[in-house]
Design a protein around this motif. Structure first.
Motif, PDB file in Angstrom:
ATOM      1  N   ILE A   6       0.848  -1.197   0.000  1.00 23.18           N
ATOM      2  CA  ILE A   6       0.000   0.000   0.000  1.00 23.18           C
ATOM      3  C   ILE A   6       0.887   1.251   0.000  1.00 23.18           C
ATOM      4  CG2 ILE A   6      -1.731   1.293   1.308  1.00 23.18           C
ATOM      5  CD1 ILE A   6      -2.706  -1.470   2.393  1.00 23.18           C
ATOM      6  N   LYS A   9       2.573   1.810  -3.366  1.00 23.56           N
ATOM      7  CA  LYS A   9       1.682   2.348  -4.403  1.00 23.56           C
ATOM      8  C   LYS A   9       1.427   3.833  -4.171  1.00 23.56           C
ATOM      9  CE  LYS A   9      -0.348  -1.935  -5.786  1.00 23.56           C
ATOM     10  NZ  LYS A   9       0.273  -1.820  -7.114  1.00 23.56           N
ATOM     11  N   SER A  10       1.341   4.170  -2.909  1.00 29.13           N
ATOM     12  CA  SER A  10       1.121   5.576  -2.588  1.00 29.13           C
ATOM     13  C   SER A  10       2.350   6.411  -3.015  1.00 29.13           C
ATOM     14  CB  SER A  10       0.890   5.692  -1.078  1.00 29.13           C
ATOM     15  OG  SER A  10       0.584   6.989  -0.752  1.00 29.13           O
ATOM     16  N   ARG A  12       4.390   5.619  -5.375  1.00 24.73           N
ATOM     17  CA  ARG A  12       4.436   5.605  -6.835  1.00 24.73           C
ATOM     18  C   ARG A  12       3.489   6.655  -7.412  1.00 24.73           C
ATOM     19  NH1 ARG A  12       3.405  -0.043  -9.622  1.00 24.73           N
ATOM     20  NH2 ARG A  12       1.326   0.818  -9.523  1.00 24.73           N
ATOM     21  N   GLN A  13       2.415   6.874  -6.683  1.00 25.03           N
ATOM     22  CA  GLN A  13       1.461   7.885  -7.120  1.00 25.03           C
ATOM     23  C   GLN A  13       2.131   9.268  -7.130  1.00 25.03           C
ATOM     24  OE1 GLN A  13      -1.413   7.443  -8.282  1.00 25.03           O
ATOM     25  NE2 GLN A  13      -2.498   9.386  -8.127  1.00 25.03           N
ATOM     26  N   GLU A 357      -7.595  10.160   1.245  1.00 27.15           N
ATOM     27  CA  GLU A 357      -7.111   8.791   1.015  1.00 27.15           C
ATOM     28  C   GLU A 357      -7.088   8.017   2.341  1.00 27.15           C
ATOM     29  OE1 GLU A 357      -3.364   8.780  -1.141  1.00 27.15           O
ATOM     30  OE2 GLU A 357      -2.731   7.047   0.059  1.00 27.15           O
ATOM     31  N   ILE A 374       1.262   2.615   7.706  1.00 21.60           N
ATOM     32  CA  ILE A 374       1.439   2.811   6.263  1.00 21.60           C
ATOM     33  C   ILE A 374       2.362   4.008   6.015  1.00 21.60           C
ATOM     34  CG2 ILE A 374       0.267   3.502   4.125  1.00 21.60           C
ATOM     35  CD1 ILE A 374      -2.117   1.769   5.108  1.00 21.60           C
TER      36      ILE A 374
END
Lengths: 455, 294
Positions: A6, A9-10, A12-13, A357, A374
C-alpha cells in the motif's frame, strides 16, 4: 495486500517527489560511502604501510619527518648517518634484518623519488602478509650495481619497461643530472603503497654516483664527531681504505685526472658511505618488548633516533587525518540529515492532500495504527531505498573514480572495497525513517474520517 | 396479550419488520389481531421469502419472540442521538432516532434533503462517528458500545460502503481497490475480488486505475469493493448523485441485485425521489429523525 505494498503504491502515485527525495538520500549516502572507502584506503596506507618494520633508525629530528621521508617519500630526508652505524645494527644480536635506505635523489623523467637500497629491502613485507610482487626478466634480478626496480606507477607514467634505462637528478640540484644510467630489472605490481611511485636503485650504484661518496676529510670529521672519537682513532680504523684512497688520489693528480669524465668505477670506502635510514626487522621475541627496548635505548643517546612507523602514523592520523575524516563524516552525516528533512517535508506536505485517502482507508476498516504504519512504511521505503541506492551509487562512484584517483593521487583503491562502517548505513537509515515518519504518521493517525470523506 | 406479543416480537430485535404505518397501527391498538399485523407487516416489509411468515402460525411467532434480540435484523437503531457543537458554543442536534430497523436482506431507502443528517446517520451506523447516546445494533452487535479499534474491525468485516464520489484510491487499480478493502479485514482473496469485478461487468478493467475509467465504471468498482468482505449491511450514500441517468439505473440495478444475491441488507440514503421510487421501502428521514423535525 501488505502495508508495504500500500505504501509503495502511494509513493508511486507521487513518483516525482518520491524519486527526488530518494535521490537526495542516495546522494548523501553515496558521498558517505565514497568518503568511507577512500578514507579506509588512506587509513590502511598510513597505518599499515611500514608496519612490517620493527623500527626505523634515522638522524635526530622529527619522528614524523623520518617516517614520511623513509616510508612515504613525502618529505625531505633529515640527515645521514655513518655507514658504520648501519653495520653495527646489522650485527646486532636482536636484529634479523637491517636494510639501509638512501634517499634524496629523483628520476630525471617524472621526478619520482629514488631509494638506494640492497636487495634485502624486498625481503621484508611492507605490510605483514603482503609481500612484494614483482616481475623480473628471466635470469635477471636486483643484484648488480646498476640495477633498478621501479613502482607500477613509475612504469606507467614514464612508459618504462624491463630493460629501460634512466638517469637520476642529484638531491636538491635540479640541474645536476648524474651521468650514470640504471637499468630497470624489475617492475613492482601495484600495491597501493608509496612504493608504486618509487624507483629503487642498487645501493652500490647509488654510492658510485658523483657526490654520493662523502669527501674523505669531511667523512673522518663526521665519524669522529658521531662516535666521540678522535680523527686518529677514525683514521686508524680505516687505515687500509685511507691508504688506498690517498694513493688513488695522488695517482689521479699526477695523470691530470678530469673529474668530469671520471667513471667512478672504483669501490667506495665504508668511511665515505652514508645511510639516510636503517629499516630494522627484529628477531621474534616472546613478549615483543625488544623493539621498545631498542627504541628507548637509541632515543636516549645523542646519535640517532628510532621510531616505530605504525605508532607515528597512528598519531598523525589521529591528530590530523583523523580530524579531516571526522569532519568529512560529519559533513556527509549532515547531508543525509538534510535529505531526511527533505523526506519529512515531502511526506508531511503530502498529508494534507492525502487526508481523503486516509479517511477512505479508515472507512474501509483500517485502524488508526494501520494508517500510522502505512505512513511509517512510506518513510522506511524512501530511506531504505535511498540508502541501498546510495550504497550502490557510492561503490559505482568509487569504481569509476578509482583509476583516476590512482593516477592522480597514487592511491590504489579496490573498486570492490567495503568499509565496515557501511554496515551501519542501513540501520541508521531505518532509525531515521522511523523518526521522520512519526509526525506524519501521527497526523494520519489523528485524521478525522468523517471530515476526510466529506472534504 | 396481542400487544405484549408484538412488543416482544419487536424486542427480539424487531425480529419481524413492520412497516412504520403498520407498527403505528399495531401500537395504537388499531390492529387487534397479531396475526393481522404479522401477516401484513412482515409480508410488506421483508423481501426475503424465507422470512415471510404468511404461512407461519402462532407457534412460529412465539418462537421468534424468544429468539435473541437482533438475530433476524441487520440493523436496529434505538434512541440514537447525536449533536454537533457549534462555533458559538450552541448545540446543533443532527440525529434523534427513536427506533429504526432493517431486516436481513432488506433493502430500504432513506429520503431526505441535504443537511438532514443522512451522511451522519450512515457514519454513526458504520462506527465512523459515534452517537452521543443510543443503541446501534448491526448484525447483532451493538456498535455504540465497541471501542474504536473494534469498530474499525467490525466495519471492515460487516459493513460495505458505497460513497457518492466513489472514493476509490487513485494509486490502485480496480482489482487492487477491491483487494484493499479485504486487506483491512484480513480476508485477502484475489480470486474473489476478480469474481466480484466480473459480476459488476469489469473483468476487462481489472488492471485499470480509476483515472482511466468512466464514472459509471468507477462506481461499479466501488460496489464490488463494498461487497468484498461479504458484509451484513451495505450502506450507500447518494451513490448515484455523481452519475448521469443512464449510469444511475445501471448502478442501482447492480447494487440492488448484488445485495439480493448476497443476502446483504441495503440502506441507501438519497435526496432523489427518482432513486427512492425504485425501492419498496422508502423512509422519509424527517419522519423518524426528530432532530430534523425540530
Amino acid at each position: 495486500m501488505s502495508l508495504f505494498t500500500i505504501a509503495w503504491k502511494s509513493l508511486r502515485q507521487r513518483w516525482l517527489a518520491s524519486s527526488l527525495t530518494t535521490l537526495s538520500v542516495a546522494l548523501g549516502v553515496a558521498l558517505m560511502v565514497a568518503i568511507l572507502i577512500v578514507n579506509s584506503v588512506v587509513d590502511d596506507m598510513f597505518s599499515q604501510t611500514g608496519s612490517g618494520y620493527s623500527l626505523i633508525i634515522g638522524a635526530k629530528g622529527s619522528e614524523t619527518q623520518l617516517v614520511m621521508s623513509t616510508i612515504y617519500r613525502m618529505d625531505r630526508p633529515i640527515e645521514n648517518l655513518p655507514w658504520r652505524y648501519y653495520r653495527e645494527w646489522q650485527d646486532h644480536k636482536w636484529v634479523e634484518k637491517a636494510v639501509p635506505v638512501n634517499l634524496g635523489d629523483s628520476t630525471e623523467d617524472g621526478g619520482f623519488p629514488i631509494v638506494g637500497t640492497t636487495p634485502q629491502y624486498f625481503t621484508i613485507d611492507p605490510v605483514p602478509g603482503r609481500p612484494y610482487r614483482m616481475k623480473f626478466k628471466e635470469g635477471d634480478g636486483f643484484d648488480s650495481t646498476w640495477d633498478a626496480v621501479i613502482g607500477s606507477q613509475v612504469a606507467r607514467k614514464n612508459g618504462w619497461d624491463l630493460g629501460s634505462e634512466f638517469r637520476m637528478v642529484h638531491a636538491g640540484q635540479d640541474d645536476h643530472v648524474h651521468d650514470e644510467k640504471f637499468m630497470v630489472k624489475g617492475i613492482l605490481a601495484p600495491s597501493g603503497t608509496p612504493n608504486d611511485r618509487t624507483v629503487f636503485v642498487h645501493i652500490d650504484g647509488f654510492f658510485m654516483l658523483d657526490g654520493h661518496d662523502k669527501p674523505i676529510e669531511e667523512a673522518i670529521d663526521r665519524e669522529a664527531k658521531f662516535y666521540g672519537e678522535t680523527r686518529e682513532q677514525v683514521e686508524e680504523r680505516y687505515k687500509a681504505d685511507l691508504a688506498d684512497i690517498r694513493s688513488h688520489a695522488a695517482e689521479e693528480a699526477s695523470h691530470g685526472h678530469d673529474h668530469a669524465h671520471h667513471d667512478h668505477s672504483h669501490g667506495v670506502s665504508d668511511l665515505q658511505k652514508e645511510v639516510t635510514a636503517v629499516l630494522l626487522q627484529l628477531k621474534k621475541d616472546d613478549f615483543g618488548g625488544r623493539a621498545l627496548d631498542l627504541q628507548s635505548q637509541i632515543n636516549e643517546g645523542f646519535r640517532a633516533q628510532a621510531v616505530r612507523p605504525v605508532g607515528v602514523m597512528k598519531r598523525l592520523m589521529d591528530n590530523l587525518v583523523g580530524n579531516v575524516k571526522d569532519a568529512f563524516l560529519v559533513l556527509t552525516g549532515l547531508i543525509i540529515a538534510v535529505s531526511g528533512i527533505g523526506i519529512f517535508v515531502s511526506i508531511y506536505n503530502s498529508m494534507a492532500d492525502r487526508k481523503k485517502e486516509i479517511a477512505i482507508m479508515r472507512a474501509l476498516g483500517a485502524r488508526r495504527q494501520t494508517v500510522f504504519s502505512i505512513i511509517l512504511c512510506e518513510s522506511l521505503l524512501l530511506c531504505v531505498l535511498g540508502g541501498v541506492f546510495g550504497l550502490v551509487l557510492g561503490h559505482a562512484l568509487v569504481f569509476v573514480a578509482s583509476p583516476v584517483i590512482e593516477q592522480k593521487a597514487g592511491l590504489l583503491i579496490d573498486p570492490m572495497a567495503f568499509s565496515p562502517l557501511e554496515f551501519i548505513v542501513l540501520p541508521v537509515m531505518i532509525a531515521m525513517a522511523v523518526l521522520i515518519g512519526i509526525l506524519p504518521g501521527v497526523t494520519a493517525y489523528r485524521t478525522d474520517v468523517a471530515e476526510g470523506l466529506s472534504g | 396479550m396481542e400487544r405484549s406479543i408484538l412488543q416482544r416480537v419487536q424486542c427480539c430485535g424487531g425480529g419481524i419488520v413492520l412497516h412504520p404505518a403498520h407498527r403505528r397501527k399495531a401500537e395504537s391498538g388499531a390492529h387487534r389481531s397479531w396475526e393481522f399485523s404479522a401477516h401484513h407487516g412482515i409480508a410488506d416489509s421483508v423481501d426475503n421469502p424465507g422470512l415471510r411468515v404468511e404461512h407461519a402460525g402462532l407457534l412460529y411467532l412465539l418462537r421468534l419472540a424468544f429468539l435473541p434480540c437482533g438475530s433476524l435484523m441487520s440493523l436496529i437503531l434505538r434512541n440514537v442521538r447525536k449533536s454537533y457543537r457549534e462555533p458559538d458554543g450552541g448545540v446543533l442536534p443532527v440525529l434523534d432516532v427513536e427506533h429504526f430497523e432493517l431486516a436481513t436482506g432488506e433493502q430500504a431507502v432513506l429520503l431526505g434533503e441535504s443537511g438532514g443528517g443522512k451522511t451522519t446517520l450512515l457514519n454513526v451506523i458504520s462506527g465512523i462517528s459515534t452517537a452521543d447516546e443510543g443503541e446501534i445494533i448491526v448484525a447483532g452487535t451493538n456498535v455504540a458500545k465497541l471501542p474504536e479499534p473494534s469498530r474499525d474491525r467490525f466495519r471492515a468485516e460487516k459493513i460495505g460502503f458505497v460513497f457518492q464520489t466513489f472514493h476509490l484510491l487513485p494509486a490502485f487499480t480496480a482489482l487492487e481497490n477491491v483487494q484493499l478493502g479485504m486487506s483491512f479485514s484480513g480476508r485477502a482473496d484475489k480470486n474473489y475480488a476478480k469474481e466480484l469485478l466480473d459480476r459488476v461487468g469489469l473483468s476487462h478493467r481489472l488492471h485499470h486505475r480509476p483515472g482511466a475509467m468512466s464514472v459509471g465504471e468507477q462506481q461499479r468498482v466501488s460496489v464490488a469493493r463494498a461487497l468484498a468482505n461479504r458484509p451484513a449491511l451495505m450502506l450507500a450514500d447518494e451513490p448515484t448523485a455523481s452519475v448521469d441517468r443512464a449510469n444511475q439505473d445501471v448502478i442501482l440495478d447492480l447494487l440492488q441485485k448484488a445485495c439480493s444475491e448476497n443476502q446483504v441488507s441495503l440502506l441507501l440514503v438519497t435526496h432523489s425521489p427518482d432513486v427512492a421510487s425504485r425501492f419498496s421501502r422508502v423512509e422519509q428521514l424527517s419522519n423518524f429523525n426528530a432532530a430534523v423535525r425540530s
